[in-house]
Design an enzyme around this catalytic site. Structure first.
Site, PDB file in Angstrom:
ATOM      1  N   CYS A 101      -1.898  62.049 112.740  1.00 56.34           N
ATOM      2  CA  CYS A 101      -1.688  62.990 113.777  1.00 56.34           C
ATOM      3  C   CYS A 101      -0.583  63.969 113.343  1.00 56.34           C
ATOM      4  O   CYS A 101       0.600  63.459 113.033  1.00 56.34           O
ATOM      5  CB  CYS A 101      -1.535  62.488 114.913  1.00 56.34           C
ATOM      6  SG  CYS A 101      -1.271  63.580 116.238  1.00 56.34           S
ATOM      7  N   ASN A 107     -12.982  62.635 106.678  1.00 51.21           N
ATOM      8  CA  ASN A 107     -12.809  63.372 107.746  1.00 51.21           C
ATOM      9  C   ASN A 107     -12.429  64.886 107.745  1.00 51.21           C
ATOM     10  O   ASN A 107     -11.308  64.984 106.807  1.00 51.21           O
ATOM     11  CB  ASN A 107     -11.504  62.545 108.680  1.00 51.21           C
ATOM     12  CG  ASN A 107     -11.312  63.442 110.064  1.00 51.21           C
ATOM     13  OD1 ASN A 107     -10.056  63.513 110.225  1.00 51.21           O
ATOM     14  ND2 ASN A 107     -12.352  63.522 110.687  1.00 51.21           N
ATOM     15  N   ALA A 132     -14.571  64.411 114.147  1.00 57.30           N
ATOM     16  CA  ALA A 132     -13.536  64.888 115.328  1.00 57.30           C
ATOM     17  C   ALA A 132     -14.009  65.933 116.046  1.00 57.30           C
ATOM     18  O   ALA A 132     -14.821  66.142 117.043  1.00 57.30           O
ATOM     19  CB  ALA A 132     -12.321  64.986 114.506  1.00 57.30           C
ATOM     20  N   ARG A 133     -13.163  67.126 115.447  1.00 59.03           N
ATOM     21  CA  ARG A 133     -13.580  68.392 116.373  1.00 59.03           C
ATOM     22  C   ARG A 133     -15.144  68.841 116.720  1.00 59.03           C
ATOM     23  O   ARG A 133     -15.320  69.481 117.443  1.00 59.03           O
ATOM     24  CB  ARG A 133     -12.629  69.466 116.031  1.00 59.03           C
ATOM     25  CG  ARG A 133     -11.046  69.155 116.582  1.00 59.03           C
ATOM     26  CD  ARG A 133     -10.482  70.212 115.906  1.00 59.03           C
ATOM     27  NE  ARG A 133     -10.270  70.395 114.643  1.00 59.03           N
ATOM     28  CZ  ARG A 133     -10.089  71.660 114.017  1.00 59.03           C
ATOM     29  NH1 ARG A 133      -9.858  72.687 114.382  1.00 59.03           N
ATOM     30  NH2 ARG A 133     -10.165  71.674 112.502  1.00 59.03           N
ATOM     31  N   PRO A 180     -10.654  59.045 116.445  1.00 57.70           N
ATOM     32  CA  PRO A 180      -9.776  58.927 117.872  1.00 57.70           C
ATOM     33  C   PRO A 180      -9.306  60.398 117.953  1.00 57.70           C
ATOM     34  O   PRO A 180      -8.801  61.016 117.312  1.00 57.70           O
ATOM     35  CB  PRO A 180      -8.925  57.935 117.235  1.00 57.70           C
ATOM     36  CG  PRO A 180      -8.898  58.251 115.893  1.00 57.70           C
ATOM     37  CD  PRO A 180     -10.315  58.586 115.626  1.00 57.70           C
ATOM     38  N   MET A 181      -9.367  60.640 119.197  1.00 61.01           N
ATOM     39  CA  MET A 181      -8.851  61.985 119.725  1.00 61.01           C
ATOM     40  C   MET A 181      -8.181  61.898 121.158  1.00 61.01           C
ATOM     41  O   MET A 181      -8.895  61.524 122.247  1.00 61.01           O
ATOM     42  CB  MET A 181      -9.970  63.025 119.788  1.00 61.01           C
ATOM     43  CG  MET A 181     -10.586  63.368 118.462  1.00 61.01           C
ATOM     44  SD  MET A 181     -11.690  64.883 118.633  1.00 61.01           S
ATOM     45  CE  MET A 181     -13.176  63.989 119.132  1.00 61.01           C
ATOM     46  N   ALA A 182      -6.847  62.124 121.278  1.00 62.09           N
ATOM     47  CA  ALA A 182      -6.296  62.095 122.703  1.00 62.09           C
ATOM     48  C   ALA A 182      -6.971  63.218 123.357  1.00 62.09           C
ATOM     49  O   ALA A 182      -7.032  64.146 123.236  1.00 62.09           O
ATOM     50  CB  ALA A 182      -4.771  62.464 122.265  1.00 62.09           C
TER      51      ALA A 182
END
Length: 328
Positions: free
Chosen positions: A106, A206, A230-231, A19-21
């Site tokens: 986060c 992660n 993620a990134r 999940p990434m805003a």
């Protein structure tokens, strides 16, 4: 589905989009799933925002065309509000909800300043109360995502994981950096391994997975049950195809060439426009990620920052391809 069910689930869903805003929206999830992500998270969702019936927050829960299931990560620090909104999400999403995750990782200032995200690692009792409340409010599995610890050099993840497990978490996800570290330096996968040793629930690893080889190395070094990217997926949905192949013991597909990267950026822009209309300003950061390192990318940056529509982005992509002598 309890803990045993989650172990079975992760045997079938080993590669996850985090999940990434502002990143893991419908368009990006569709591309990552197409490339091999077994499950994708929506952008993280504010429990407080949902409680205000905020349409912008509700929008985050919308599925992409053809998307069968998503996982949803909820953030907040009030047990009652978290529980109420978790129940609402489960009711609204039904079978399309794979599981719920509680964000305790986060490190963004605007999140932790309100007591949300990784700030909860400083208050394990409150964190456990949130997990108990959410777990009691829903029938779907509940996981918790957190970091190595809050303060630099003070690893608390194994004990924190045990408390979350005792509070009812069916799985945990661990990012191998401290909250105070933000995204600087390297993720310590040893922290993931130590959490795996500390709990009897599935553990998702992660941090710093940017290739198929990285995914294999993380599993081998930590024993984690699934890998969350993620990134490493920003501007690079191909990383999921690479990870899937590598984890299956097959050769990784080659890295995309310039034409393939621009072609994917074009598709991404069109998917965004189909869902959001003519104004796709949020595509700017994605475009820069797709083009990073290509000939002419630095010169294109200022032009990308002025793009609003699909046509605007296409014009920049055309110019960059002409500059680099490639074709999409």
């Amino acid at each position: 589905m309890g803990v045993d069910g989650m172990f079975d689930y992760f045997r079938q869903h080993r590669i996850l989009l985090a999940p990434m805003a502002g990143v893991s929206d419908e368009a990006f999830r569709a591309l990552c799933r197409e490339q091999g992500a077994d499950l994708a998270f929506t952008e993280m969702v504010s429990a407080k925002g949902l409680s205000y019936a905020n349409e912008k927050t509700h929008h985050l829960l919308r599925l992409a065309p053809g998307e069968d299931q998503v996982a949803v990560q909820l953030f907040g620090h009030e047990p009652d509000t978290m529980a109420e909104q978790a129940a609402w999400i489960e009711q609204e999403m039904g079978e399309s909800l794979a599981y719920l995750d509680v964000n305790m990782g986060c490190p963004a200032r605007k999140i932790v300043s309100k007591g949300d995200g990784s700030a909860l690692m400083k208050d394990p009792a409150l964190a456990a109360a949130i997990v108990r409340a959410v777990r009691a409010a829903v029938s779907c599995p509940v996981s918790v995502k957190f970091r190595r610890g809050w303060a630099m050099g003070e690893e608390t993840a194994p004990e924190f994981a045990r408390r979350m497990e005792n509070a009812g978490a069916c799985a945990v996800a661990v990012h191998g950096r401290f909250a105070e570290q933000l995204y600087r330096g390297s993720a310590d996968w040893g922290a993931i391994a130590r959490v795996k040793e500390a709990v009897a629930v599935p553990v998702v690893g992660n941090g710093d997975v940017r290739s198929g080889a990285d995914a294999v190395a993380m599993v081998e070094r930590t024993g984690c049950d699934a890998v969350m990217i993620a990134r490493g997926a920003e501007g690079n949905p191909w990383v999921f195809a690479q990870a899937k192949a590598a984890l299956a013991g097959e050769p990784e597909p080659p890295a995309p060439n310039a034409g393939e990267r621009v072609a994917m950026a074009r598709r991404h822009a069109r998917l965004l426009s189909e869902r959001e209309g003519k104004n796709i300003v949020r595509m700017r950061k994605h475009a820069m990620w797709y083009l990073a390192g290509l000939p002419g990318a630095s010169a294109a940056r200022a032009k990308i920052n002025a793009c609003v529509s699909v046509e605007d982005f296409d014009a920049v992509f055309d110019e960059l391809l002409a500059y680099g002598g490639s074709s999409a």
